[in-house]
Design an enzyme around this catalytic site. Structure first.
Site, PDB file in Angstrom:
ATOM      1  N   SER A 223     -11.361   2.088  -0.177  1.00 33.74           N
ATOM      2  CA  SER A 223     -11.710   2.574   1.158  1.00 33.74           C
ATOM      3  C   SER A 223     -11.030   3.929   1.355  1.00 33.74           C
ATOM      4  CB  SER A 223     -11.281   1.567   2.230  1.00 33.74           C
ATOM      5  OG  SER A 223      -9.913   1.245   2.101  1.00 33.74           O
TER       6      SER A 223
ATOM      7  N   LYS B 257       0.336   3.604  -6.725  1.00 31.72           N
ATOM      8  CA  LYS B 257      -0.386   2.950  -7.830  1.00 31.72           C
ATOM      9  C   LYS B 257      -1.226   3.941  -8.628  1.00 31.72           C
ATOM     10  CE  LYS B 257      -2.616  -0.142  -5.505  1.00 31.72           C
ATOM     11  NZ  LYS B 257      -2.070   0.247  -4.200  1.00 31.72           N
ATOM     12  N   THR B 258      -1.957   4.798  -7.940  1.00 35.02           N
ATOM     13  CA  THR B 258      -2.820   5.743  -8.651  1.00 35.02           C
ATOM     14  C   THR B 258      -2.008   6.793  -9.387  1.00 35.02           C
ATOM     15  OG1 THR B 258      -4.585   5.404  -7.026  1.00 35.02           O
ATOM     16  CG2 THR B 258      -4.715   7.375  -8.416  1.00 35.02           C
ATOM     17  N   THR B 259      -0.944   7.260  -8.777  1.00 39.58           N
ATOM     18  CA  THR B 259      -0.068   8.232  -9.437  1.00 39.58           C
ATOM     19  C   THR B 259       0.461   7.666 -10.749  1.00 39.58           C
ATOM     20  OG1 THR B 259       0.586   9.205  -7.323  1.00 39.58           O
ATOM     21  CG2 THR B 259       2.055   9.578  -9.187  1.00 39.58           C
TER      22      THR B 259
ATOM     23  N   PRO C 192      11.006   9.493 -10.796  1.00 41.49           N
ATOM     24  CA  PRO C 192      11.682  10.069  -9.627  1.00 41.49           C
ATOM     25  C   PRO C 192      10.674  10.723  -8.686  1.00 41.49           C
ATOM     26  CG  PRO C 192      11.902  11.535 -11.490  1.00 41.49           C
ATOM     27  CD  PRO C 192      11.208  10.305 -12.008  1.00 41.49           C
ATOM     28  N   ARG C 193      11.147  11.104  -7.532  1.00 46.95           N
ATOM     29  CA  ARG C 193      10.310  11.874  -6.606  1.00 46.95           C
ATOM     30  C   ARG C 193      10.109  13.257  -7.224  1.00 46.95           C
ATOM     31  NH1 ARG C 193       9.149  10.940  -1.143  1.00 46.95           N
ATOM     32  NH2 ARG C 193       7.432  12.323  -0.578  1.00 46.95           N
ATOM     33  N   LEU C 194       8.877  13.547  -7.627  1.00 51.61           N
ATOM     34  CA  LEU C 194       8.582  14.765  -8.364  1.00 51.61           C
ATOM     35  C   LEU C 194       8.011  15.841  -7.446  1.00 51.61           C
ATOM     36  CD1 LEU C 194       6.862  13.040 -11.420  1.00 51.61           C
ATOM     37  CD2 LEU C 194       9.119  14.121 -11.419  1.00 51.61           C
TER      38      LEU C 194
ATOM     39  N   LYS D 262     -11.441   1.779 -10.569  1.00 53.34           N
ATOM     40  CA  LYS D 262     -10.972   1.409  -9.226  1.00 53.34           C
ATOM     41  C   LYS D 262     -12.117   0.638  -8.570  1.00 53.34           C
ATOM     42  CE  LYS D 262      -8.205   2.158  -5.495  1.00 53.34           C
ATOM     43  NZ  LYS D 262      -6.765   1.849  -5.402  1.00 53.34           N
TER      44      LYS D 262
ATOM     45  N   GLY E 186      -3.970  -1.681  -2.381  1.00 52.85           N
ATOM     46  CA  GLY E 186      -2.913  -2.287  -1.580  1.00 52.85           C
ATOM     47  C   GLY E 186      -2.014  -3.169  -2.422  1.00 52.85           C
TER      48      GLY E 186
ATOM     49  N   THR F 118       0.842  -1.184   0.000  1.00 57.70           N
ATOM     50  CA  THR F 118       0.000   0.000   0.000  1.00 57.70           C
ATOM     51  C   THR F 118       0.888   1.249   0.000  1.00 57.70           C
ATOM     52  OG1 THR F 118      -1.920   1.038   1.062  1.00 57.70           O
ATOM     53  CG2 THR F 118      -0.172   0.225   2.517  1.00 57.70           C
ATOM     54  N   GLU F 119       0.347   2.372  -0.468  1.00 63.31           N
ATOM     55  CA  GLU F 119       1.066   3.649  -0.486  1.00 63.31           C
ATOM     56  C   GLU F 119       2.361   3.585  -1.302  1.00 63.31           C
ATOM     57  OE1 GLU F 119      -0.308   6.401   0.681  1.00 63.31           O
ATOM     58  OE2 GLU F 119      -2.027   5.268   1.412  1.00 63.31           O
TER      59      GLU F 119
ATOM     60  N   GLU G  93      -7.353  -0.680 -11.481  1.00 62.14           N
ATOM     61  CA  GLU G  93      -6.389  -0.539 -10.394  1.00 62.14           C
ATOM     62  C   GLU G  93      -6.838  -1.283  -9.150  1.00 62.14           C
ATOM     63  OE1 GLU G  93      -4.920   2.811  -7.297  1.00 62.14           O
ATOM     64  OE2 GLU G  93      -5.307   3.528  -9.334  1.00 62.14           O
ATOM     65  N   GLY G  94      -5.938  -2.079  -8.604  1.00 59.71           N
ATOM     66  CA  GLY G  94      -6.218  -2.791  -7.378  1.00 59.71           C
ATOM     67  C   GLY G  94      -6.117  -1.886  -6.161  1.00 59.71           C
TER      68      GLY G  94
ATOM     69  N   ASP H 186      -8.635   8.497  -5.460  1.00 57.97           N
ATOM     70  CA  ASP H 186      -7.944   7.700  -6.472  1.00 57.97           C
ATOM     71  C   ASP H 186      -8.847   7.467  -7.688  1.00 57.97           C
ATOM     72  OD1 ASP H 186      -5.835   7.579  -4.735  1.00 57.97           O
ATOM     73  OD2 ASP H 186      -6.132   5.490  -4.174  1.00 57.97           O
TER      74      ASP H 186
END
Length: 226
Positions: free
Chosen positions: A42, A16-18, A206-208, A38, A120, A12-13, A117-118, A55
């Protein structure tokens, strides 16, 4: 030619959505019609129109084919907890057979590029002995794996890839989403992932500073998908 994939994460986190929104944006740049769904979410907000998940809304924003919210996210729960527990508390039978019809309708739409998209990781429980991975199996979709790059990601990624293969599904590609840019020996970790995962890497994100769909799409290459 229609393309459809199930988006899974190593945990999780992991973004995935990004990544899903970026993939939809990349498909739009190819001139393809797009649709994202999706099925289970939750952590939803109660609005005048009912429960809404950020999401699912992000996927809708990158979809050129527009369906009602209930078609995109048929199972929405307010608490930000494991979906099967949220469903139990809401007295909803969250089985694969309950989720399957709505996702088959999504896949029947005339989109060139569809993502489901799943939630977790791969083995997120539903009701009884069902898992969300069973939905991907029932739909027979190839999988795009989002690897949240941080300490421990190699183990999570390889185990997830092994589970996908045991379930009889193809791993079409994976995305390295660098959620912790301070990861020690980052390049060595990425090289190991490339060696160990049996599918092409379709992007290193990368971390954007602004991780919107357009910025993420700049780092993805759909032509690499198996």
């Amino acid at each position: 030619m229609k393309h459809a994939y199930f988006i899974a994460g190593t945990d999780t986190e992991v973004g995935k959505t990004t990544i899903s929104a970026g993939l939809l944006q990349a498909a739009r740049r190819n001139g393809w019609s797009t649709l994202g769904a999706k099925p289970v979410a939750s952590g939803c907000d109660l609005t005048s129109g009912g429960l809404r998940n950020s999401d699912a809304l992000a996927l809708m924003a990158e979809s050129t084919l527009q369906l009602p919210y209930s078609a995109i996210n048929p199972f929405a729960f307010e608490p930000a907890i494991a979906p099967h527990i949220a469903a139990q508390e809401a007295e909803v039978a969250l089985t694969v057979q309950a989720v399957l019809p709505s996702m088959r309708k999504v896949l029947a739409q005339p989109a060139d590029f569809t993502l489901i998209e799943g939630a977790g990781g791969w083995r997120v429980p539903l009701a009884g002995q069902d898992n969300l991975s069973d939905l991907a199996i029932a739909l027979g979709l190839p999988v795009i794996l989002v690897v949240g790059v941080r300490l421990g990601c190699i183990n999570h990624a390889v185990l997830t890839a092994e589970a996908i293969a045991r379930d009889g599904l193809a791993l079409a590609g994976w995305v390295a989403n660098i959620i912790d840019p301070r990861t020690s020996r980052l390049e060595a970790n990425l090289a190991t992932l490339a060696e160990r995962l049996p599918a092409p890497c379709i992007g290193q994100v990368p971390r954007l500073p602004q991780a919107d769909a357009a910025a993420v799409a700049d780092h993805l290459d759909l032509s690499r998908l198996a």
